[in-house]
Design a protein around this motif. Structure first.
Motif, mmCIF file in Angstrom:
data_model
loop_
_atom_site.group_PDB
_atom_site.id
_atom_site.type_symbol
_atom_site.label_atom_id
_atom_site.label_comp_id
_atom_site.label_asym_id
_atom_site.label_seq_id
_atom_site.Cartn_x
_atom_site.Cartn_y
_atom_site.Cartn_z
ATOM 1 N N GLN A 157 0.845 -1.187 0.000
ATOM 2 C CA GLN A 157 0.000 0.000 0.000
ATOM 3 C C GLN A 157 0.880 1.237 0.000
ATOM 4 N N VAL A 158 0.608 2.130 -0.937
ATOM 5 C CA VAL A 158 1.398 3.345 -1.048
ATOM 6 C C VAL A 158 1.059 4.265 0.113
ATOM 7 N N GLN A 159 2.094 4.821 0.707
ATOM 8 C CA GLN A 159 1.893 5.766 1.801
ATOM 9 C C GLN A 159 2.513 7.101 1.453
ATOM 10 N N LEU A 160 1.879 8.142 1.968
ATOM 11 C CA LEU A 160 2.399 9.492 1.848
ATOM 12 C C LEU A 160 2.723 9.988 3.244
ATOM 13 N N ARG A 161 3.872 10.579 3.406
ATOM 14 C CA ARG A 161 4.262 11.057 4.731
ATOM 15 C C ARG A 161 4.709 12.499 4.628
ATOM 16 N N GLU A 162 3.951 13.380 5.268
ATOM 17 C CA GLU A 162 4.284 14.800 5.273
ATOM 18 C C GLU A 162 5.231 15.121 6.424
ATOM 19 N N SER A 163 6.056 16.120 6.215
ATOM 20 C CA SER A 163 6.931 16.628 7.266
ATOM 21 C C SER A 163 7.270 18.079 6.960
ATOM 22 N N GLY A 164 7.862 18.747 7.932
ATOM 23 C CA GLY A 164 8.317 20.113 7.722
ATOM 24 C C GLY A 164 7.444 21.187 8.320
ATOM 25 N N GLY A 165 6.318 20.782 8.887
ATOM 26 C CA GLY A 165 5.465 21.775 9.509
ATOM 27 C C GLY A 165 6.096 22.341 10.773
ATOM 28 N N GLY A 166 5.497 23.384 11.292
ATOM 29 C CA GLY A 166 5.998 23.996 12.507
ATOM 30 C C GLY A 166 5.361 25.340 12.739
ATOM 31 N N SER A 167 5.955 26.089 13.651
ATOM 32 C CA SER A 167 5.464 27.422 13.994
ATOM 33 C C SER A 167 6.430 28.462 13.464
ATOM 34 N N VAL A 168 5.882 29.517 12.889
ATOM 35 C CA VAL A 168 6.708 30.565 12.304
ATOM 36 C C VAL A 168 5.969 31.892 12.424
ATOM 37 N N GLN A 169 6.708 32.953 12.435
ATOM 38 C CA GLN A 169 6.081 34.278 12.477
ATOM 39 C C GLN A 169 5.650 34.705 11.080
ATOM 40 N N ALA A 170 4.689 35.587 11.044
ATOM 41 C CA ALA A 170 4.218 36.122 9.770
ATOM 42 C C ALA A 170 5.390 36.692 8.979
ATOM 43 N N GLY A 171 5.386 36.401 7.698
ATOM 44 C CA GLY A 171 6.472 36.818 6.842
ATOM 45 C C GLY A 171 7.569 35.777 6.685
ATOM 46 N N GLY A 172 7.512 34.756 7.515
ATOM 47 C CA GLY A 172 8.522 33.705 7.469
ATOM 48 C C GLY A 172 8.253 32.670 6.401
ATOM 49 N N SER A 173 9.085 31.640 6.413
ATOM 50 C CA SER A 173 9.010 30.594 5.387
ATOM 51 C C SER A 173 9.092 29.219 6.021
ATOM 52 N N LEU A 174 8.510 28.262 5.330
ATOM 53 C CA LEU A 174 8.627 26.846 5.689
ATOM 54 C C LEU A 174 8.657 26.039 4.406
ATOM 55 N N ARG A 175 9.294 24.889 4.466
ATOM 56 C CA ARG A 175 9.227 23.957 3.339
ATOM 57 C C ARG A 175 8.653 22.641 3.819
ATOM 58 N N LEU A 176 7.546 22.267 3.251
ATOM 59 C CA LEU A 176 6.921 20.991 3.555
ATOM 60 C C LEU A 176 7.401 19.936 2.566
ATOM 61 N N SER A 177 7.521 18.718 3.066
ATOM 62 C CA SER A 177 7.917 17.588 2.220
ATOM 63 C C SER A 177 6.838 16.524 2.263
ATOM 64 N N CYS A 178 6.645 15.860 1.146
ATOM 65 C CA CYS A 178 5.727 14.729 1.052
ATOM 66 C C CYS A 178 6.512 13.563 0.456
ATOM 67 N N ALA A 179 6.862 12.621 1.307
ATOM 68 C CA ALA A 179 7.614 11.453 0.862
ATOM 69 C C ALA A 179 6.638 10.359 0.449
ATOM 70 N N VAL A 180 6.802 9.883 -0.758
ATOM 71 C CA VAL A 180 5.931 8.841 -1.303
ATOM 72 C C VAL A 180 6.667 7.512 -1.244
ATOM 73 N N SER A 181 6.003 6.490 -0.722
ATOM 74 C CA SER A 181 6.648 5.180 -0.561
ATOM 75 C C SER A 181 6.603 4.377 -1.852
ATOM 76 N N GLY A 182 7.024 4.977 -2.916
ATOM 77 C CA GLY A 182 7.017 4.323 -4.209
ATOM 78 C C GLY A 182 7.403 5.325 -5.273
ATOM 79 N N ASP A 183 7.316 4.915 -6.517
ATOM 80 C CA ASP A 183 7.691 5.777 -7.631
ATOM 81 C C ASP A 183 6.615 6.832 -7.861
ATOM 82 N N ILE A 184 6.986 8.100 -7.705
ATOM 83 C CA ILE A 184 5.967 9.152 -7.841
ATOM 84 C C ILE A 184 5.459 9.259 -9.269
ATOM 85 N N TYR A 185 6.225 8.752 -10.242
ATOM 86 C CA TYR A 185 5.799 8.895 -11.633
ATOM 87 C C TYR A 185 4.632 7.980 -11.980
#
Length: 126
Positions: free
Chosen positions: A1-29
């Motif tokens: 079964q293909v799973q998706l796992r998000e990461s990279g969330g958090g707390s930040v002040q307005a104007g800041g930046s974050l990068r979220l990742s979505c790791a797929v347990s298989g070939d994304i294509y």
């Protein structure tokens, strides 16, 4: 079964930046599209961004256009959501989804929960 796992969330002040990742347990294509949506309790689910995995064409919600960038790394089977100039109204749980959402009224409608990850929380303080 293909799973998706998000990461990279958090707390930040307005104007800041974050990068979220979505790791797929298989070939994304294998999947035509992978996208991101967000949701807060009591609020309607909001599609944020979409990438067509082979062409790398992208679609964005008007609310994030110019601030968020979706991309993919085929070697790592990972899709990213780079978020800049964050606003308090961007606070939500962000989910990635391996589906091509319906597009209507200028919005992305993700509707297949069996194809979603479990989400990562983003909190933007003013």
């Amino acid at each position: 079964q293909v799973q998706l796992r998000e990461s990279g969330g958090g707390s930040v002040q307005a104007g800041g930046s974050l990068r979220l990742s979505c790791a797929v347990s298989g070939d994304i294509y294998i999947y035509s599209c992978i996208g991101w949506f967000r949701q807060t309790p009591g609020q309607e689910r909001e599609g944020v961004a979409l990438i067509y995995t082979r062409s790398q064409s992208t679609v964005y919600a008007d609310s994030v256009k110019g601030r968020f960038t979706i991309s993919r790394d085929g070697d790592k089977n990972t899709v990213y959501l780079q978020m800049t100039s964050l606003k308090p109204e961007d606070s939500a749980t962000y989910y990635c989804a391996r589906e091509c959402p319906a597009m209507a009224g200028g919005k992305l409608h993700f509707s297949l929960p069996e194809y979603w990850g479990r989400g990562t929380q983003v909190t933007v303080s003013s």
